[in-house]
Design a protein around this motif. Structure first.
Motif, PDB file in Angstrom:
ATOM      1  N   GLU A  87      27.919  16.136  46.367  1.00  0.00           N
ATOM      2  CA  GLU A  87      29.271  16.672  46.546  1.00  0.00           C
ATOM      3  C   GLU A  87      29.850  16.228  47.888  1.00  0.00           C
ATOM      4  O   GLU A  87      31.020  15.849  47.982  1.00  0.00           O
ATOM      5  CB  GLU A  87      29.239  18.200  46.465  1.00  0.00           C
ATOM      6  CG  GLU A  87      30.600  18.864  46.500  1.00  0.00           C
ATOM      7  CD  GLU A  87      31.339  18.770  45.171  1.00  0.00           C
ATOM      8  OE1 GLU A  87      32.509  19.160  45.129  1.00  0.00           O
ATOM      9  OE2 GLU A  87      30.737  18.304  44.182  1.00  0.00           O
ATOM     10  N   TYR A  90      30.738  12.577  47.566  1.00  0.00           N
ATOM     11  CA  TYR A  90      31.917  12.478  46.703  1.00  0.00           C
ATOM     12  C   TYR A  90      33.187  12.807  47.484  1.00  0.00           C
ATOM     13  O   TYR A  90      34.185  12.079  47.445  1.00  0.00           O
ATOM     14  CB  TYR A  90      31.724  13.438  45.531  1.00  0.00           C
ATOM     15  CG  TYR A  90      32.925  13.662  44.647  1.00  0.00           C
ATOM     16  CD1 TYR A  90      33.155  12.863  43.531  1.00  0.00           C
ATOM     17  CD2 TYR A  90      33.821  14.698  44.909  1.00  0.00           C
ATOM     18  CE1 TYR A  90      34.247  13.092  42.709  1.00  0.00           C
ATOM     19  CE2 TYR A  90      34.905  14.924  44.098  1.00  0.00           C
ATOM     20  CZ  TYR A  90      35.117  14.126  43.006  1.00  0.00           C
ATOM     21  OH  TYR A  90      36.210  14.345  42.197  1.00  0.00           O
ATOM     22  N   SER A 201      32.905  25.098  44.742  1.00  0.00           N
ATOM     23  CA  SER A 201      33.381  23.939  45.496  1.00  0.00           C
ATOM     24  C   SER A 201      34.837  23.655  45.155  1.00  0.00           C
ATOM     25  O   SER A 201      35.341  24.112  44.120  1.00  0.00           O
ATOM     26  CB  SER A 201      32.531  22.709  45.157  1.00  0.00           C
ATOM     27  OG  SER A 201      32.814  22.281  43.832  1.00  0.00           O
TER      28      SER A 201
END
Length: 290
Positions: A87, A90, A201
């Motif tokens: 994450e 990303y 998130s």
């Protein structure tokens, strides 16, 4: 279907269970997972079999699978650690793309060196980015970023466009409620509104919220409305990630989503259209006030 696809999808579903989080015993419909990860039901079924072998999911009495009553702590921690690292990478790629620090065309080797990730990690990230529509593989070699919104003004224009089309879609003569899809969205929003929003998130929040708005747009029966909204969501995704998440505001928007869904489920379409306008006005005011 390749084994790699099922492995990556299993990891993505496991990450989704842990990060949302989804309560033990919650059923995991194949169709909903297929829609979420933009794949057919066949690889979802294979991925769930893999997760069942890992005791992450278990057979449900009515068929299919549900989140296991006790996901193994070590496996969950490992998945969370890998998911968190992916994450971060990303989001770093998203931020660098918005800042103009990445060229339009890139290679996997360049990205591996820049972000210090393995090829397997990068492949999972690139697959996710491609599914979301902001990068695509070039014929023969490398990857190409797709256009995205990059300025505050285009971001505001996107919301003004949504104000024009989304509430109008609810009032279309071809509107037909997809009750099952809307109930799936309601369950997802309820989890977020009841505390999930505090740990989810930015990507999980964006996906859940855009999925609801696109589901309502699809009910309009107007192909131009739903296609226009989906294209806009692809363009604005990275701008949403860049903005700091105000958890109180995000929770309030989830509560508003529940109100909107309930108005639609009780066939109060005019009230729902008016409420959606108010909801979008509130969202754009909060997100562009800084």
């Amino acid at each position: 279907m390749t084994r790699a696809l099922a492995d990556v999808l299993a990891a993505n579903i496991h990450q989704y269970i842990v990060q949302t989080p989804i309560a033990p015993g919650t059923r995991l419909p194949e169709r909903a997972l297929a829609e979420r990860f933009h794949v057919s039901r066949s690889p979802v079924r294979e991925a769930l079999k893999r997760l069942a072998a890992q005791a992450v999911v278990a057979a449900h009495p009515d068929g299919g699978y549900a989140v296991a009553e006790a996901v193994m702590p070590a496996a969950a921690a490992a998945t969370r650690e890998t998911g968190d690292a992916n994450e971060q990478t990303y989001l770093a790629i998203a931020e660098d793309r918005l800042a103009g620090d990445l060229p339009e065309r890139v290679t996997e080797n360049e990205l591996m060196r820049r972000y210090r990730v393995t090829r397997a990690q990068l492949n999972a990230i690139l697959r996710r980015m491609a599914q979301e529509g902001w990068i695509e593989r070039r014929p023969g070699h490398g990857w190409m970023f797709q256009p995205v919104l990059t300025s505050a003004e285009t971001y505001r224009q996107g919301y003004r466009y949504r104000l024009l089309i989304e509430s109008a879609g609810i009032l279309e003569p071809t509107f037909q409620l997809d009750r099952a899809a809307l109930l799936r969205c309601r369950a997802e929003q309820e989890v977020l509104a009841n505390g999930g929003v505090r740990t989810a998130s930015p990507a999980v929040l964006f996906d859940a919220n855009s999925r609801l708005h696109e589901t309502i747009a699809a009910c309009s029966g107007n192909a131009f409305i739903v296609d226009g909204l989906r294209r806009l969501d692809r363009l604005r995704r990275l701008m949403e990630y860049r903005k700091a998440v105000d958890r109180d505001q995000a929770e309030r928007r989830c509560q508003e989503h529940l109100t909107l869904i309930d108005l639609l489920l009780t066939d109060q379409r005019e009230a729902a259209a008016d409420f959606l306008k108010l909801h979008l006005h509130n969202a754009v005011r909060e997100k562009t006030s800084d």
